[in-house]
Design an enzyme around this catalytic site. Sequence first.
Site, mmCIF file in Angstrom:
data_model
loop_
_atom_site.group_PDB
_atom_site.id
_atom_site.type_symbol
_atom_site.label_atom_id
_atom_site.label_comp_id
_atom_site.label_asym_id
_atom_site.label_seq_id
_atom_site.Cartn_x
_atom_site.Cartn_y
_atom_site.Cartn_z
ATOM 1 C CG HIS A 53 42.760 71.520 88.761
ATOM 2 N ND1 HIS A 53 42.162 70.288 88.650
ATOM 3 C CD2 HIS A 53 43.915 71.332 89.425
ATOM 4 C CE1 HIS A 53 42.943 69.388 89.242
ATOM 5 N NE2 HIS A 53 44.008 69.993 89.718
ATOM 6 C CB SER A 79 51.389 61.326 91.407
ATOM 7 O OG SER A 79 50.040 60.944 91.172
ATOM 8 N N GLY A 82 46.383 62.447 90.928
ATOM 9 C CA GLY A 82 45.696 61.609 91.902
ATOM 10 C C GLY A 82 45.777 60.121 91.607
ATOM 11 C CD GLU A 131 40.583 67.419 90.446
ATOM 12 O OE1 GLU A 131 40.353 68.332 91.259
ATOM 13 O OE2 GLU A 131 41.420 66.521 90.646
ATOM 14 C CG ASN A 137 44.240 72.099 94.102
ATOM 15 O OD1 ASN A 137 43.345 72.544 94.822
ATOM 16 N ND2 ASN A 137 44.001 71.552 92.914
ATOM 17 C CD1 TRP A 138 45.901 72.236 100.546
ATOM 18 C CD2 TRP A 138 44.640 73.221 102.099
ATOM 19 N NE1 TRP A 138 46.752 72.796 101.471
ATOM 20 C CE2 TRP A 138 46.007 73.405 102.444
ATOM 21 C CE3 TRP A 138 43.664 73.773 102.947
ATOM 22 C CZ2 TRP A 138 46.414 74.098 103.583
ATOM 23 C CZ3 TRP A 138 44.069 74.465 104.080
ATOM 24 C CH2 TRP A 138 45.432 74.624 104.390
ATOM 25 C CE LYS A 139 43.338 67.945 93.435
ATOM 26 N NZ LYS A 139 43.400 66.800 92.541
ATOM 27 C CD GLU A 182 48.076 70.162 88.008
ATOM 28 O OE1 GLU A 182 48.606 69.831 89.069
ATOM 29 O OE2 GLU A 182 46.868 70.420 87.907
HETATM 30 C C1 PEP Z 1 46.358 68.339 91.237
HETATM 31 O O1 PEP Z 1 45.183 68.012 91.317
HETATM 32 O O2 PEP Z 1 46.660 69.492 90.876
HETATM 33 C C2 PEP Z 1 47.369 67.339 91.573
HETATM 34 C C3 PEP Z 1 48.564 67.523 91.096
HETATM 35 O O3 PEP Z 1 46.968 66.286 92.345
HETATM 36 P P1 PEP Z 1 47.900 65.079 92.903
HETATM 37 O O4 PEP Z 1 49.151 65.715 93.437
HETATM 38 O O5 PEP Z 1 47.075 64.456 93.961
HETATM 39 O O6 PEP Z 1 48.185 64.194 91.757
#
Ligand code: PEP
Length: 262
Positions: A106, A224, A184, A108, A20-22, A178
Site C-alpha cells: 500500500h 476516493s 484520501g 502508505e 481497507n480499514w487502515k 491506486e
Molecule cells: C486506500 O487507502 O487504499 C484508499 C483507496 O483510500 P480512500 O478510499 O480513502 O481514498
Amino acid sequence: MECPEELDMNKARKLIIAGNWKMNKTVAEALVLVQDLKLELANVNEVDIVVCPPFTALSEVAIALRGSNIRLGAQDMSEHKPGAYTSEIAAEMLKELSVRYVILGHSERRQYQKESDEVVSKKARAAHAASLQPIICVGETLAEREAGQTEKILETQVLGSLAGLNNGQMVQTIIAYEPVWAIGTGKTATTDQAQEAHAFIRALLVKLYDDATAWSVRIQYGGSVRPSNALELMSQPDVDGALVGGASLEAQSFADIVKNSI
Ligand code: PEP
C-alpha cells in the site's frame, strides 16, 4: 489492447471490492461494522466482498463473518517465516484466522515504512506459499503524474512487485491501481485516467504472463471511491473492482459502493 476473442475475459472477471480499514476500529467497533455489513450485503453474490480490519480485530471479525458472503483480508504481513521478527505477523498466522487476502505494498507503507518493490515481491511469494491471495498496490504520486512519469512508475512497480510469481500464482493475485494523489483526498481519477492506467497494467501482464493468465487477473481501482462514482469506474473494461479506504469505515457507504457497482 483488445482481449483475444477466444478468451473473451473482458467483464468475465468477477468484481472484487475490498475495504481497507487502515488503523481504525477497535474490536467492538469492528464487530458493529461487520454485523451491519452482513445485513446490508446478505444477498449480493455478483461481487467478491472483502473487509481488511487491523490485525487486532481479525480474529473476532473472522468468527463474525463465518457463513457469510464477506471474506477477510489483512493489511500487510511479513515476508519471513515465523521466527525472531519482533512485532511482525507471518502468513501462516493470518491463514489460521481464515484470512484469504492480504494487501501488500500500500502507498502508505511504501511512503512511511519505505517498503520497496523487492520487499513487496518477497511478501507476495510468502503469501502464495501460505495460499493467501495478495492484493498488490501500485500507483504514481501527483508529482510523478505531472512529470509524465506515470507509465514508467507503474512499469517499475508492477515488474518489481510481481517478480518471481508464476502464471498459477498470478491468477490468484489482485492488483490495485491506486494513484497516490487520489487516496484520501476526495480527488478521484477520471474514468479515462483509471481505464488508461489499468489497460497499461494489463498490457504489462500480457508481456509477462500467458494470455489466459494476463486477462484473468483482476485490477482494482483505489482512490476516493464513493457510492456516487463506483458504477462509472466499475464500468470501464479493465476496472475489475475497488479498494476502498475512507468510505469502507461506514456500513452504509461501503454497502452502497458494492450495490451500485453491479
Ligand atoms: C486506500 O487507502 O487504499 C484508499 C483507496 O483510500 P480512500 O478510499 O480513502 O481514498
